[in-house]
Design a protein around this motif. Structure first.
Motif, PDB file in Angstrom:
ATOM      1  N   MET A 152      -2.727  -0.117   7.668  1.00 21.30           N
ATOM      2  CA  MET A 152      -1.315   0.148   7.637  1.00 21.30           C
ATOM      3  C   MET A 152      -0.381  -1.184   7.226  1.00 21.30           C
ATOM      4  O   MET A 152       0.221  -2.112   6.877  1.00 21.30           O
ATOM      5  N   GLY A 153      -1.003  -2.220   7.989  1.00 21.48           N
ATOM      6  CA  GLY A 153      -0.394  -3.829   8.342  1.00 21.48           C
ATOM      7  C   GLY A 153      -1.307  -4.463   7.329  1.00 21.48           C
ATOM      8  O   GLY A 153      -0.539  -5.577   6.847  1.00 21.48           O
ATOM      9  N   GLU A 154      -1.518  -4.826   6.021  1.00 18.83           N
ATOM     10  CA  GLU A 154      -2.728  -5.291   4.773  1.00 18.83           C
ATOM     11  C   GLU A 154      -1.300  -5.516   4.375  1.00 18.83           C
ATOM     12  O   GLU A 154      -0.915  -4.156   3.652  1.00 18.83           O
ATOM     13  N   ILE A 155      -1.499  -6.492   3.591  1.00 18.90           N
ATOM     14  CA  ILE A 155      -0.041  -6.935   2.144  1.00 18.90           C
ATOM     15  C   ILE A 155      -1.271  -5.908   1.105  1.00 18.90           C
ATOM     16  O   ILE A 155      -2.208  -7.425   0.827  1.00 18.90           O
ATOM     17  N   ARG A 156      -0.795  -5.177   0.641  1.00 17.75           N
ATOM     18  CA  ARG A 156      -1.428  -4.916  -0.984  1.00 17.75           C
ATOM     19  C   ARG A 156      -0.803  -5.448  -1.958  1.00 17.75           C
ATOM     20  O   ARG A 156       0.402  -5.749  -2.340  1.00 17.75           O
ATOM     21  N   SER A 157      -2.197  -4.809  -3.011  1.00 13.89           N
ATOM     22  CA  SER A 157      -1.799  -5.635  -4.309  1.00 13.89           C
ATOM     23  C   SER A 157      -0.599  -4.993  -4.523  1.00 13.89           C
ATOM     24  O   SER A 157      -0.667  -3.661  -5.372  1.00 13.89           O
ATOM     25  N   THR A 158       0.571  -5.538  -5.942  1.00 15.30           N
ATOM     26  CA  THR A 158       1.716  -5.547  -6.454  1.00 15.30           C
ATOM     27  C   THR A 158       1.408  -5.824  -7.672  1.00 15.30           C
ATOM     28  O   THR A 158       0.818  -6.959  -8.667  1.00 15.30           O
ATOM     29  N   LYS A 159       2.563  -4.662  -8.985  1.00 15.52           N
ATOM     30  CA  LYS A 159       2.968  -5.721 -10.052  1.00 15.52           C
ATOM     31  C   LYS A 159       3.871  -5.302 -10.609  1.00 15.52           C
ATOM     32  O   LYS A 159       4.450  -5.167  -9.548  1.00 15.52           O
ATOM     33  N   THR A 160       4.649  -6.123 -11.389  1.00 15.16           N
ATOM     34  CA  THR A 160       6.026  -6.128 -12.472  1.00 15.16           C
ATOM     35  C   THR A 160       5.744  -5.696 -13.756  1.00 15.16           C
ATOM     36  O   THR A 160       4.709  -6.363 -14.364  1.00 15.16           O
ATOM     37  N   ALA A 161       6.748  -4.427 -14.061  1.00 17.41           N
ATOM     38  CA  ALA A 161       6.809  -3.872 -15.693  1.00 17.41           C
ATOM     39  C   ALA A 161       8.099  -4.678 -15.353  1.00 17.41           C
ATOM     40  O   ALA A 161       9.304  -4.666 -15.330  1.00 17.41           O
TER      41      ALA A 161
ATOM     42  N   LEU B 241       3.312   2.435   4.737  1.00 20.09           N
ATOM     43  CA  LEU B 241       3.783   2.511   6.706  1.00 20.09           C
ATOM     44  C   LEU B 241       4.090   4.210   5.395  1.00 20.09           C
ATOM     45  O   LEU B 241       4.849   4.762   5.172  1.00 20.09           O
ATOM     46  N   GLY B 242       3.171   4.951   6.302  1.00 19.08           N
ATOM     47  CA  GLY B 242       3.269   6.230   6.392  1.00 19.08           C
ATOM     48  C   GLY B 242       2.942   6.699   5.330  1.00 19.08           C
ATOM     49  O   GLY B 242       2.971   7.909   4.672  1.00 19.08           O
ATOM     50  N   GLU B 243       1.962   6.474   4.461  1.00 13.45           N
ATOM     51  CA  GLU B 243       1.425   6.575   3.488  1.00 13.45           C
ATOM     52  C   GLU B 243       0.002   7.445   3.384  1.00 13.45           C
ATOM     53  O   GLU B 243      -0.543   7.878   2.637  1.00 13.45           O
ATOM     54  N   ASP B 244      -0.893   7.646   4.756  1.00 12.29           N
ATOM     55  CA  ASP B 244      -1.626   8.421   5.023  1.00 12.29           C
ATOM     56  C   ASP B 244      -1.987   9.810   4.785  1.00 12.29           C
ATOM     57  O   ASP B 244      -2.851  10.060   4.410  1.00 12.29           O
ATOM     58  N   VAL B 245      -0.882  10.272   5.199  1.00 12.60           N
ATOM     59  CA  VAL B 245      -0.845  11.718   4.583  1.00 12.60           C
ATOM     60  C   VAL B 245      -1.583  11.675   3.046  1.00 12.60           C
ATOM     61  O   VAL B 245      -1.218  12.451   3.126  1.00 12.60           O
TER      62      VAL B 245
ATOM     63  N   ARG C 119       0.373  -0.538  18.757  1.00  7.97           N
ATOM     64  CA  ARG C 119       1.569  -2.009  18.936  1.00  7.97           C
ATOM     65  C   ARG C 119       1.058  -3.476  17.691  1.00  7.97           C
ATOM     66  O   ARG C 119       2.132  -3.770  17.079  1.00  7.97           O
ATOM     67  N   ARG C 120      -0.100  -3.077  17.784  1.00  8.18           N
ATOM     68  CA  ARG C 120      -1.007  -3.858  16.481  1.00  8.18           C
ATOM     69  C   ARG C 120      -0.121  -3.786  15.326  1.00  8.18           C
ATOM     70  O   ARG C 120       0.055  -4.763  13.854  1.00  8.18           O
ATOM     71  N   THR C 121      -0.460  -2.252  15.193  1.00  6.43           N
ATOM     72  CA  THR C 121       0.237  -2.205  13.411  1.00  6.43           C
ATOM     73  C   THR C 121       2.142  -2.991  13.751  1.00  6.43           C
ATOM     74  O   THR C 121       2.394  -3.357  12.616  1.00  6.43           O
ATOM     75  N   LEU C 122       2.784  -2.382  14.258  1.00  6.48           N
ATOM     76  CA  LEU C 122       3.922  -2.744  14.713  1.00  6.48           C
ATOM     77  C   LEU C 122       4.188  -4.227  14.697  1.00  6.48           C
ATOM     78  O   LEU C 122       4.605  -4.792  14.018  1.00  6.48           O
ATOM     79  N   ILE C 123       2.996  -4.961  15.446  1.00  8.61           N
ATOM     80  CA  ILE C 123       3.147  -6.683  15.206  1.00  8.61           C
ATOM     81  C   ILE C 123       2.965  -7.058  13.718  1.00  8.61           C
ATOM     82  O   ILE C 123       3.931  -7.424  13.709  1.00  8.61           O
ATOM     83  N   GLU C 124       2.477  -6.272  13.338  1.00 10.68           N
ATOM     84  CA  GLU C 124       1.544  -6.936  11.898  1.00 10.68           C
ATOM     85  C   GLU C 124       2.872  -6.853  10.448  1.00 10.68           C
ATOM     86  O   GLU C 124       2.928  -7.720  10.239  1.00 10.68           O
ATOM     87  N   LEU C 125       3.267  -5.382  10.813  1.00 11.80           N
ATOM     88  CA  LEU C 125       4.348  -4.824  10.198  1.00 11.80           C
ATOM     89  C   LEU C 125       5.394  -6.388  10.181  1.00 11.80           C
ATOM     90  O   LEU C 125       6.142  -6.826   9.300  1.00 11.80           O
ATOM     91  N   PHE C 126       6.058  -6.163  11.189  1.00 12.34           N
ATOM     92  CA  PHE C 126       7.251  -7.018  11.828  1.00 12.34           C
ATOM     93  C   PHE C 126       7.057  -8.250  11.208  1.00 12.34           C
ATOM     94  O   PHE C 126       7.978  -8.658  10.481  1.00 12.34           O
ATOM     95  N   CYS C 127       5.691  -8.660  11.419  1.00 10.30           N
ATOM     96  CA  CYS C 127       5.197 -10.307  11.285  1.00 10.30           C
ATOM     97  C   CYS C 127       5.440 -10.580   9.080  1.00 10.30           C
ATOM     98  O   CYS C 127       5.756 -11.540   8.679  1.00 10.30           O
ATOM     99  N   ARG C 128       4.839  -9.304   8.593  1.00 13.64           N
ATOM    100  CA  ARG C 128       5.152  -9.070   7.198  1.00 13.64           C
ATOM    101  C   ARG C 128       6.887  -8.354   6.276  1.00 13.64           C
ATOM    102  O   ARG C 128       7.105  -9.067   5.110  1.00 13.64           O
ATOM    103  N   MET C 129       7.469  -8.307   7.352  1.00 10.39           N
ATOM    104  CA  MET C 129       9.013  -7.542   6.560  1.00 10.39           C
ATOM    105  C   MET C 129       9.688  -8.760   6.052  1.00 10.39           C
ATOM    106  O   MET C 129      10.047  -9.681   6.563  1.00 10.39           O
ATOM    107  N   ARG C 130      10.681  -8.331   5.183  1.00 11.84           N
ATOM    108  CA  ARG C 130      11.496  -9.033   4.296  1.00 11.84           C
ATOM    109  C   ARG C 130      12.938  -8.502   3.805  1.00 11.84           C
ATOM    110  O   ARG C 130      12.387  -7.685   3.920  1.00 11.84           O
ATOM    111  N   SER C 131      13.877  -9.248   3.927  1.00  5.45           N
ATOM    112  CA  SER C 131      14.701  -8.023   3.371  1.00  5.45           C
ATOM    113  C   SER C 131      15.165  -9.149   2.073  1.00  5.45           C
ATOM    114  O   SER C 131      15.992  -8.678   1.556  1.00  5.45           O
ATOM    115  N   GLY C 132      15.109 -10.125   1.621  1.00  2.00           N
ATOM    116  CA  GLY C 132      15.606 -10.681  -0.133  1.00  2.00           C
ATOM    117  C   GLY C 132      17.583 -10.462   0.682  1.00  2.00           C
ATOM    118  O   GLY C 132      18.091 -10.560   1.326  1.00  2.00           O
TER     119      GLY C 132
END
Length: 283
Positions: free
Chosen positions: A1-10, A43-47, A192-205
């Motif tokens: 959940m904490g890792e940055i995943r590869s994206t594309k643009t269209a 976030l929450g995609e595992d289900v 806690r580790r997951t949330l720390i990683e998530l907060f460290c990677r968030m941006r609002s743009g």
């Protein structure tokens, strides 16, 4: 959940959109993330992944590499979503999932494209009520303006690295009606580790300020079966939003999460809620 995943643009007729399409061979679930997120964060995609669904995540307007001009409103971005599905050859979607501020886009997509969307899942989602309150709106506009957004998140990362528990208490305090210390105590070490990683990677743009605009276009009526999940302990999106969604959407079921905060995925009953989601999508 904490890792940055590869994206594309269209580059679509309606503008450029960033997306991640994790294909697994099964039917597709489309996810509209909440504030400060983008298609590269999960976030929450595992289900959905564990049930074999392909997952399509879009960066909403102003987030990630999706310009603010692509869609802008919930209804406008629903058109972008429809175009992206056509671009990817997706003719039927098992469900649209609206998380937090992504809720209105999920509702608009289901209402405008019933031939595409089979079901709707709303998680801690913003509903038809005013959101957020005036104090939160003012503070957010100051913290996440074009001049301050990068500084704000740099400070968050610095706090998370230097004093992670203090940082979590600070941020969770705005996401729960319960004392932040109680919310933090209920989290496992892994959470806690997951949330720390998530907060460290968030941006609002420019996306979060766009989410805060009072302007709400007409979202239309949802005819599909809808599952609404929320916690009364949510300090970001009040439980009244879930109740309003369940009241206004005819074929809806409201599930109350026992989570201590806005993050229902870290509640002790998430496994049970996940089972309900899987049953909902399968029937």
């Amino acid at each position: 959940m904490g890792e940055i995943r590869s994206t594309k643009t269209a580059d679509l007729d309606r503008g450029v959109v960033e997306y991640r399409f994790d294909q697994r061979g099964g039917a597709t679930v489309v996810i509209f993330h909440g504030g400060h997120m983008n298609a590269g964060l999960a976030l929450g995609e595992d289900v959905f992944a564990e049930a074999g669904y392909s997952v399509l995540v879009l960066s909403r307007p102003g987030y990630g590499r999706t310009p603010l001009t692509t869609g802008t409103t919930a209804s406008g971005f629903s058109e972008v979503t429809h175009s992206l599905c056509e671009y990817l050859g997706i003719t039927r979607v098992a469900a649209v999932v609206g998380v937090s501020a992504g809720g209105p886009t999920a509702v608009a997509t289901a209402a405008r494209y019933p031939e595409l969307v089979e079901r709707v899942v709303l998680q801690s989602a913003v509903g038809p009520l005013p959101w957020p309150d005036a104090r939160t709106r003012l503070a957010a506009r100051l913290a996440f303006s074009p001049a301050t957004e990068r500084i704000t998140w740099s400070a968050v990362r610095a706090i998370m690295r230097a004093a992670p528990n203090s940082g979590l208490r600070l941020l969770l305090g705005d996401l729960a009606v319960l004392p932040a210390s109680r919310v933090l105590a209920a989290l496992s070490a892994d959470d806690r580790r997951t949330l720390i990683e998530l907060f460290c990677r968030m941006r609002s743009g420019r996306g979060f300020r766009n989410d805060l605009t009072a302007r709400r276009d007409s979202l239309g009526e949802v005819a599909q079966p809808t599952l609404v999940i929320a916690s009364r302990n949510d300090g970001s999106v009040p439980f009244a939003h879930a109740e309003a969604l369940a009241t206004t959407i005819q074929h809806s079921t409201l599930l109350e999460s026992k989570a201590e905060s806005h993050f229902i995925w870290f509640g002790q009953d998430w496994a049970a809620l996940s089972a309900r989601i899987r049953d909902f999508l399968a029937n």
